[in-house]
Write a protein that holds these residues in place. Structure first.
Motif, short mmCIF file in Angstrom:
data_model
loop_
_atom_site.label_atom_id
_atom_site.label_comp_id
_atom_site.label_asym_id
_atom_site.label_seq_id
_atom_site.Cartn_x
_atom_site.Cartn_y
_atom_site.Cartn_z
N ASP A 1 48.78 74.74 113.28
CA ASP A 1 49.91 75.26 114.13
C ASP A 1 50.75 76.18 112.73
O ASP A 1 51.45 75.64 112.14
N ASP A 2 49.55 77.04 112.28
CA ASP A 2 50.09 77.38 111.07
C ASP A 2 49.03 78.58 110.66
O ASP A 2 47.86 78.62 110.48
N PHE A 3 49.73 79.96 111.40
CA PHE A 3 48.75 81.54 110.91
C PHE A 3 48.87 81.36 110.20
O PHE A 3 47.66 82.22 109.69
N LEU A 4 49.48 81.37 108.18
CA LEU A 4 49.02 81.70 107.48
C LEU A 4 47.72 80.84 107.11
O LEU A 4 46.44 81.71 106.73
N MET A 5 47.80 79.48 107.09
CA MET A 5 46.11 78.69 106.50
C MET A 5 45.11 79.33 107.49
O MET A 5 43.68 78.84 107.38
N ASN A 6 45.50 79.22 109.24
CA ASN A 6 44.16 79.52 109.64
C ASN A 6 44.22 80.52 109.45
O ASN A 6 42.80 81.02 109.42
N SER A 7 44.31 81.71 109.12
CA SER A 7 43.97 82.92 108.68
C SER A 7 43.27 83.25 106.86
O SER A 7 41.80 84.00 106.84
N PHE A 8 44.27 81.73 106.40
CA PHE A 8 43.09 81.97 104.75
C PHE A 8 41.99 81.25 104.57
O PHE A 8 41.27 81.82 104.49
N LEU A 9 41.87 80.58 105.32
CA LEU A 9 40.83 79.36 105.69
C LEU A 9 39.54 79.74 107.10
O LEU A 9 38.69 79.19 106.75
N ASP A 10 40.72 80.75 107.12
CA ASP A 10 39.57 81.50 108.70
C ASP A 10 38.75 79.59 109.35
O ASP A 10 37.75 80.34 109.50
N LEU A 11 40.11 79.85 109.79
CA LEU A 11 40.01 78.07 110.52
C LEU A 11 39.50 79.01 112.19
O LEU A 11 40.27 80.19 112.52
N PRO A 12 38.83 77.60 113.18
CA PRO A 12 37.99 76.52 112.37
C PRO A 12 36.96 76.98 111.28
O PRO A 12 36.25 78.06 111.85
N THR A 13 36.82 76.20 110.95
CA THR A 13 35.89 76.26 109.44
C THR A 13 35.10 74.97 109.05
O THR A 13 35.55 74.09 109.79
N GLU A 14 33.67 75.01 107.96
CA GLU A 14 33.23 74.14 107.46
C GLU A 14 34.25 73.77 106.19
O GLU A 14 34.25 74.50 106.12
N CYS A 15 33.41 72.07 105.93
CA CYS A 15 34.27 71.70 104.78
C CYS A 15 32.96 71.00 104.54
O CYS A 15 32.72 69.93 104.50
N LEU A 16 33.36 70.90 103.09
CA LEU A 16 31.66 69.90 102.95
C LEU A 16 32.82 68.94 101.01
O LEU A 16 32.96 70.00 100.41
N ALA A 17 32.17 68.04 100.90
CA ALA A 17 32.58 66.88 100.10
C ALA A 17 31.17 66.07 99.51
O ALA A 17 31.23 65.87 99.96
N ILE A 18 31.50 66.05 98.40
CA ILE A 18 30.44 65.35 96.97
C ILE A 18 30.94 65.05 96.52
O ILE A 18 32.17 65.44 95.40
N LEU A 19 31.01 63.89 96.99
CA LEU A 19 32.19 63.11 96.19
C LEU A 19 31.11 61.67 95.22
O LEU A 19 30.32 60.77 95.74
N ASN A 20 30.97 61.68 93.66
CA ASN A 20 30.21 60.99 92.84
C ASN A 20 31.42 59.52 92.67
O ASN A 20 32.69 59.83 92.66
N ALA A 21 31.14 58.10 93.31
CA ALA A 21 31.88 56.96 93.25
C ALA A 21 30.60 55.56 92.61
O ALA A 21 29.20 56.13 92.88
N THR A 22 31.32 54.27 92.74
CA THR A 22 30.49 53.18 92.76
C THR A 22 31.04 52.42 93.45
O THR A 22 32.79 52.53 93.94
N ILE A 23 30.32 51.46 93.89
CA ILE A 23 30.50 50.58 95.34
C ILE A 23 30.20 49.23 95.24
O ILE A 23 29.00 49.14 94.59
N THR A 24 31.22 48.20 94.84
CA THR A 24 30.63 46.70 93.86
C THR A 24 31.29 45.73 95.15
O THR A 24 31.82 46.03 95.57
N PHE A 25 29.75 44.74 95.35
CA PHE A 25 30.14 43.81 95.94
C PHE A 25 30.17 42.66 95.28
O PHE A 25 30.05 42.64 94.36
N SER A 26 31.41 41.34 95.26
CA SER A 26 31.98 40.50 94.86
C SER A 26 32.56 39.34 96.06
O SER A 26 32.85 39.37 96.87
N LYS A 27 32.13 37.63 95.58
CA LYS A 27 32.37 36.68 96.10
C LYS A 27 33.71 36.58 95.76
O LYS A 27 34.59 35.19 96.59
N ASP A 28 34.58 36.31 94.92
CA ASP A 28 35.82 36.41 93.95
C ASP A 28 37.15 37.40 95.10
O ASP A 28 36.90 37.70 95.47
#
Length: 241
Positions: free
Chosen positions: A214-241
Motif C-alpha cells: 500500500d505505497d504508490f512510490l515503492m510499487n512504482s520504483f520497484l515495479d511491484l509485483p516482481t522477483e527478488c534474489l538472495a545469495i547468502l554465505n553462512a555457516t551452520i553448525t551442530f553441537s550437543k552443548d
C-alpha cells in the motif's frame, strides 16, 4: 569429505560421511561402537542406539561476507552480512532407514540479520547513501538439513522495512522463499547454492515473488509485483552443548 557435529565433551566426536552411500556401509562400525560404549573401560561415544532413537542438537547459524541481494531487473546489491547469527534446535530422523535428514527450527527471537546500510551494502560499487536503510525482520526460518549430503532447504519468511532517515518509511515488503544449497530459479532471477562442507560453510540462494504494498512510490520504483534474489554465505553448525 564429511560434516562434523561438535560436542562440548572432547571425547564425543561424530563424523557423518557425505560422499559415500548412506548408512548401510557404516552399520558394522556403528554396532562395534555400541559394544564399546556399553563397556565401562571405554570413553562415552555416540553409538548405533543413538542413531535409531530421537536425537536433538543445538544448531547455530552465522552469516558471512560476500552476499548479494537483488530485486527486479536492478543490478544486485553487494552485501556484507558478517555478524548475523541465530540459534535453534535440530532433531534427527529416526529408524534404521535414517539417511541423514535432520529437521531444524531456528528461534526467530534469536535470529539477527544485519540491515542494508552504508556500512554493509554497495550498489554499483558505491556505498548506500547514509540515510537509506533496509531492515530485515525474520518471521520464519526452518526446514531440513541432510547431514550426509550437506543439502540444505530452509523456509525463510521476513519483512523488509525501507526507510529514508526520519523522513520516509514504507510499509514492509513481505519476502517468503526457500533458501537452498541447490539451484533456485524464477522468471527473472536465478542462483546456485553450495552444500555444507566439513566446516559447516554453505551458500544459500532463494528467489521470491514480492507483491505490491500500500505505497504508490515503492510499487512504482520497484515495479511491484516482481522477483527478488538472495545469495547468502553462512555457516551452520551442530553441537550437543
Amino acid at each position: 569429505m564429511g560434516f562434523q557435529i561438535q560436542s562440548s565433551h572432547p571425547q564425543i566426536l561424530f563424523r557423518i560421511p557425505i560422499t559415500k552411500p548412506p548408512f548401510s556401509h557404516i552399520l558394522p562400525k556403528l554396532q562395534a561402537t555400541t559394544m564399546a560404549h556399553n563397556s565401562q573401560d571405554q570413553q562415552p561415544s555416540i553409538s548405533m542406539s543413538t542413531l535409531v532413537s530421537p536425537d536433538v542438537y543445538n544448531v547455530r547459524f552465522k552469516t558471512l561476507e560476500a552476499c548479494k541481494l537483488g530485486i527486479a531487473r536492478y543490478p544486485d546489491f553487494e552485501y556484507n552480512a558478517h555478524g548475523g547469527k541465530g540459534s535453534g534446535m535440530g532433531k534427527k530422523m529416526t529408524g534404521v532407514d535414517f539417511n541423514g535428514e535432520t529437521s531444524v527450527d531456528f528461534d526467530v527471537n534469536t535470529l539477527y540479520i544485519p540491515s542494508l546500510t552504508t556500512a554493509t551494502t554497495k550498489f554499483l560499487g558505491l556505498p548506500l547513501p547514509p540515510f537509506l536503510k533496509i531492515e530485515i525482520v525474520p518471521e520464519i526460518f526452518r526446514g531440513i538439513i541432510n547431514l550426509e549430503s550437506g543439502k540444505v532447504d530452509l523456509k525463510f519468511k521476513a519483512k523488509f522495512w525501507f526507510s529514508v532517515g526520519s523522513i520516509y518509511k514504507a510499509p514492509p515488503l513481505l519476502v517468503e522463499t526457500l533458501l537452498t544449497s541447490e539451484e533456485s530459479k524464477g522468471t527473472l532471477r536465478s542462483g546456485n547454492g553450495k552444500r555444507l562442507d566439513e566446516q559447516g560453510k554453505c551458500r544459500l540462494v532463494g528467489v521470491a515473488t514480492v507483491e505490491q504494498i500500500d505505497d504508490f512510490l515503492m510499487n512504482s520504483f520497484l515495479d511491484l509485483p516482481t522477483e527478488c534474489l538472495a545469495i547468502l554465505n553462512a555457516t551452520i553448525t551442530f553441537s550437543k552443548d
